[in-house]
Design an enzyme around this catalytic site. Sequence first.
Site, PDB file in Angstrom:
ATOM      1  CB  CYS A 225      92.271  51.749  17.989  1.00  0.00           C
ATOM      2  SG  CYS A 225      91.218  50.938  19.203  1.00  0.00           S
ATOM      3  CG  LEU A 226      97.044  48.834  21.244  1.00  0.00           C
ATOM      4  CD1 LEU A 226      98.064  48.316  20.241  1.00  0.00           C
ATOM      5  CD2 LEU A 226      97.744  49.600  22.358  1.00  0.00           C
TER       6      LEU A 226
END
Length: 178
Positions: free
Chosen positions: A137-138
């Site tokens: 993800c981030l």
Amino acid sequence: MTSNVCARLTRGVLRVLASRNVTPVTRPLASCWIHLRCVQHTRVMRYERGVLRNFSSSSQPSTDVSYEQLKKLLVSRSVVVIDVREPWELREYGNIPGSINVPLAQVNGALQLSPEEFKEKYGGNMPLQSQSIVFSCLAGIRSKTALETAVSLGYTNVLNYPGGWKDWAEHEIIQTKE
């Protein structure tokens, strides 16, 4: 604490924890403590005299993968990388080459689709339950949740890239400067 009180306390704790998807590992009544394993989060806890404490178990293998490890897995084509960010985040920031975008809210349903439906909806091959999957993800928070979801669905070889896109982009920038 008497054995009878301890037994009632233990039964009460187990009832509450069972409603939260936590199962007992050990529970000696004489010393009034209970070892518990949280099935959903694969974390070991110890309940002692009214206090629930988390502690790590060295017998549990790490599910985290580093940038270097992920790079090697991608080169060997032995892994499916699933990015659980929202599509707008990928458009705005970028993505790991070859990753499949399955937003976190859709991971549970996506991993239960037929391979044909998965490919049609997400544009990549659906991973097998025994195949290596790395969630990204981030910054590693949502990917950990996705990993837990996959494990609950029976996937056995799942990893988390805790650095996420931020770490990937940072390493890629450094490599292009060299």
